[in-house]
Scaffold this motif. Structure first.
Motif, PDB file in Angstrom:
ATOM      1  N   VAL A   6       0.853  -0.959  -0.063  1.00 36.84           N
ATOM      2  CA  VAL A   6      -0.058  -0.160   0.036  1.00 36.84           C
ATOM      3  C   VAL A   6       0.760   1.344   0.176  1.00 36.84           C
ATOM      4  CG1 VAL A   6      -1.763   0.836   1.384  1.00 36.84           C
ATOM      5  CG2 VAL A   6      -1.823  -1.084   1.271  1.00 36.84           C
ATOM      6  N   PHE A   7       0.798   1.917  -0.980  1.00 38.32           N
ATOM      7  CA  PHE A   7       1.799   3.327  -1.239  1.00 38.32           C
ATOM      8  C   PHE A   7       0.900   4.588  -1.373  1.00 38.32           C
ATOM      9  CE2 PHE A   7       4.435  -0.160  -3.577  1.00 38.32           C
ATOM     10  CZ  PHE A   7       4.976  -0.587  -2.421  1.00 38.32           C
ATOM     11  N   VAL A   8       1.386   5.549  -0.989  1.00 37.27           N
ATOM     12  CA  VAL A   8       0.947   6.732  -1.245  1.00 37.27           C
ATOM     13  C   VAL A   8       1.417   7.325  -2.219  1.00 37.27           C
ATOM     14  CG1 VAL A   8       0.638   9.169  -0.282  1.00 37.27           C
ATOM     15  CG2 VAL A   8      -0.011   7.302   1.186  1.00 37.27           C
ATOM     16  N   GLY A   9       0.526   7.595  -3.447  1.00 37.52           N
ATOM     17  CA  GLY A   9       1.114   8.608  -4.673  1.00 37.52           C
ATOM     18  C   GLY A   9       1.431   7.532  -5.498  1.00 37.52           C
ATOM     19  N   ASP A  66      -3.965  -8.028   7.805  1.00 45.02           N
ATOM     20  CA  ASP A  66      -2.687  -7.600   7.272  1.00 45.02           C
ATOM     21  C   ASP A  66      -1.796  -7.613   8.459  1.00 45.02           C
ATOM     22  OD1 ASP A  66      -3.576  -7.033   4.462  1.00 45.02           O
ATOM     23  OD2 ASP A  66      -3.679  -4.914   4.703  1.00 45.02           O
ATOM     24  N   PHE A  67      -0.508  -8.091   8.092  1.00 41.83           N
ATOM     25  CA  PHE A  67       0.722  -7.915   8.958  1.00 41.83           C
ATOM     26  C   PHE A  67       1.404  -6.765   8.456  1.00 41.83           C
ATOM     27  CE2 PHE A  67       5.096  -8.361  10.259  1.00 41.83           C
ATOM     28  CZ  PHE A  67       4.859  -8.631  11.448  1.00 41.83           C
ATOM     29  N   ALA A  68       1.013  -5.320   9.054  1.00 46.17           N
ATOM     30  CA  ALA A  68       1.570  -4.441   8.637  1.00 46.17           C
ATOM     31  C   ALA A  68       2.969  -3.793   8.640  1.00 46.17           C
ATOM     32  CB  ALA A  68       0.947  -3.014   8.928  1.00 46.17           C
ATOM     33  N   VAL A  69       3.759  -4.057   7.711  1.00 47.41           N
ATOM     34  CA  VAL A  69       5.235  -3.524   7.654  1.00 47.41           C
ATOM     35  C   VAL A  69       5.362  -2.151   7.054  1.00 47.41           C
ATOM     36  CG1 VAL A  69       7.494  -4.236   6.974  1.00 47.41           C
ATOM     37  CG2 VAL A  69       6.012  -5.962   7.311  1.00 47.41           C
ATOM     38  N   PHE A 100       3.164  -4.385   3.010  1.00 40.82           N
ATOM     39  CA  PHE A 100       4.162  -3.202   3.202  1.00 40.82           C
ATOM     40  C   PHE A 100       3.662  -1.959   2.750  1.00 40.82           C
ATOM     41  CE2 PHE A 100       6.118  -7.428   2.535  1.00 40.82           C
ATOM     42  CZ  PHE A 100       7.093  -7.342   3.299  1.00 40.82           C
ATOM     43  N   VAL A 101       4.019  -0.840   3.729  1.00 45.91           N
ATOM     44  CA  VAL A 101       3.253   0.417   3.671  1.00 45.91           C
ATOM     45  C   VAL A 101       4.347   1.414   3.691  1.00 45.91           C
ATOM     46  CG1 VAL A 101       1.775   2.177   4.818  1.00 45.91           C
ATOM     47  CG2 VAL A 101       1.180  -0.475   4.984  1.00 45.91           C
ATOM     48  N   ILE A 102       4.197   2.491   2.478  1.00 47.08           N
ATOM     49  CA  ILE A 102       5.028   3.551   2.241  1.00 47.08           C
ATOM     50  C   ILE A 102       3.970   4.749   2.106  1.00 47.08           C
ATOM     51  CG2 ILE A 102       6.818   4.774   0.772  1.00 47.08           C
ATOM     52  CD1 ILE A 102       7.696   2.225  -0.057  1.00 47.08           C
ATOM     53  N   GLY A 103       4.295   5.688   3.077  1.00 51.43           N
ATOM     54  CA  GLY A 103       3.478   6.839   3.205  1.00 51.43           C
ATOM     55  C   GLY A 103       3.927   7.903   1.883  1.00 51.43           C
ATOM     56  N   GLY A 104       3.621   9.041   2.013  1.00 51.78           N
ATOM     57  CA  GLY A 104       3.862  10.326   1.000  1.00 51.78           C
ATOM     58  C   GLY A 104       5.218  10.915   1.433  1.00 51.78           C
ATOM     59  N   PRO A 105       5.299  12.162   0.610  1.00 53.70           N
ATOM     60  CA  PRO A 105       6.370  12.838   0.863  1.00 53.70           C
ATOM     61  C   PRO A 105       6.624  13.591   2.144  1.00 53.70           C
ATOM     62  CG  PRO A 105       5.167  13.840  -0.835  1.00 53.70           C
ATOM     63  CD  PRO A 105       4.272  12.409  -0.625  1.00 53.70           C
ATOM     64  N   PHE A 106       5.608  13.639   3.031  1.00 59.24           N
ATOM     65  CA  PHE A 106       5.521  14.144   4.166  1.00 59.24           C
ATOM     66  C   PHE A 106       5.533  13.212   5.179  1.00 59.24           C
ATOM     67  CE2 PHE A 106       4.066  17.518   1.238  1.00 59.24           C
ATOM     68  CZ  PHE A 106       4.841  18.648   1.581  1.00 59.24           C
ATOM     69  N   GLY A 107       5.560  12.009   4.993  1.00 58.50           N
ATOM     70  CA  GLY A 107       5.962  11.093   6.252  1.00 58.50           C
ATOM     71  C   GLY A 107       4.515  10.434   6.687  1.00 58.50           C
ATOM     72  N   LEU A 108       4.603  10.042   7.907  1.00 60.01           N
ATOM     73  CA  LEU A 108       3.349   9.228   8.571  1.00 60.01           C
ATOM     74  C   LEU A 108       3.197   9.866   9.672  1.00 60.01           C
ATOM     75  CD1 LEU A 108       5.213   5.663   8.042  1.00 60.01           C
ATOM     76  CD2 LEU A 108       3.261   6.675   6.772  1.00 60.01           C
ATOM     77  N   THR A 109       1.987   9.547  10.286  1.00 60.83           N
ATOM     78  CA  THR A 109       1.499   9.995  11.522  1.00 60.83           C
ATOM     79  C   THR A 109       1.778   8.994  12.445  1.00 60.83           C
ATOM     80  OG1 THR A 109      -0.765   9.145  11.287  1.00 60.83           O
ATOM     81  CG2 THR A 109      -0.620  11.433  10.542  1.00 60.83           C
ATOM     82  N   LEU A 131      11.637   6.380  -4.480  1.00 57.17           N
ATOM     83  CA  LEU A 131      12.864   5.675  -4.196  1.00 57.17           C
ATOM     84  C   LEU A 131      12.534   4.445  -3.484  1.00 57.17           C
ATOM     85  CD1 LEU A 131      15.761   5.044  -5.546  1.00 57.17           C
ATOM     86  CD2 LEU A 131      16.579   6.585  -3.885  1.00 57.17           C
ATOM     87  N   CYS A 132      11.774   4.705  -2.473  1.00 53.05           N
ATOM     88  CA  CYS A 132      11.930   3.752  -1.390  1.00 53.05           C
ATOM     89  C   CYS A 132      10.941   2.774  -1.866  1.00 53.05           C
ATOM     90  CB  CYS A 132      10.938   4.412  -0.112  1.00 53.05           C
ATOM     91  SG  CYS A 132      12.060   5.411   1.085  1.00 53.05           S
ATOM     92  N   ARG A 133      10.004   3.132  -2.694  1.00 53.03           N
ATOM     93  CA  ARG A 133       9.220   1.836  -3.406  1.00 53.03           C
ATOM     94  C   ARG A 133      10.031   0.817  -4.436  1.00 53.03           C
ATOM     95  NH1 ARG A 133       3.831   3.009  -6.911  1.00 53.03           N
ATOM     96  NH2 ARG A 133       3.560   4.506  -5.437  1.00 53.03           N
ATOM     97  N   VAL A 134      10.951   1.565  -5.214  1.00 58.76           N
ATOM     98  CA  VAL A 134      11.790   0.776  -5.659  1.00 58.76           C
ATOM     99  C   VAL A 134      12.746  -0.072  -4.970  1.00 58.76           C
ATOM    100  CG1 VAL A 134      13.729   0.936  -7.528  1.00 58.76           C
ATOM    101  CG2 VAL A 134      11.581   2.301  -7.795  1.00 58.76           C
TER     102      VAL A 134
END
Length: 155
Positions: A6-9, A66-69, A100-109, A131-134
């Motif tokens: 799950v990726f933002v953007g 989901d086992f959220a990483v 696997f979770v990656i937030g957006g450019p401003f990060g996570l809460t 780049l994190c996604r790759v």
């Protein structure tokens, strides 16, 4: 065996898109990969409001099984072989799906961090989320290759 991401953007640069597709294709030989791309919060919003909106979307996208990483620079660094062992364990658990979770450019809460079953760092540096996604997809492919005994990873 399934893996969710799950990726933002969306990936905007062609070279990031090509690299991500490359590793997704390779990873698809080992796992059914479900990729969920969430919309970025509107650009006109202040950074904290963007984080809040994106956090809500991330939390809504996570399923109870989901086992959220969650990727976070404050998370635990995992050498490739340890990630491989964890990935094997996570994917063999019939009651859970690694997500696997990656937030957006401003990060996570903090709320997203609290939902994490594991906070995972790709190092202590801050990386662009594209780049994190790759990097994540490459590491997942590397872990799968290790688990299958393929010669991709060299100690």
């Amino acid at each position: 065996m399934r893996v969710r991401c799950v990726f933002v953007g969306r990936l905007k640069e062609k070279f990031f898109h090509a690299a991500a597709e490359h590793y997704l294709k390779k990873l698809g030989r080992f796992y059914k990969v479900e990729l969920v791309e969430l919309k970025d919060a509107p650009g006109k919003l202040p950074p904290e409001e963007k984080k809040r909106r994106e956090a809500r979307a991330l939390l809504d996208a996570l399923k109870p099984k989901d086992f959220a990483v969650v990727l976070d620079e404050r998370g635990q660094e995992l050498p490739s072989r340890r990630l491989a062992a964890n990935l094997r364990r996570w994917t063999e658990d019939p009651g859970r799906t690694p997500c696997f979770v990656i937030g957006g450019p401003f990060g996570l809460t903090e709320e997203v961090r609290a939902r994490a079953d594991l906070l995972f760092a790709l190092g202590k540096a801050t990386w662009p989320h594209e780049l994190c996604r790759v990097m994540l997809l490459e590491q997942l492919y590397r872990a799968a290759s290790i688990n299958k005994g393929l010669p991709y990873h060299h100690d």
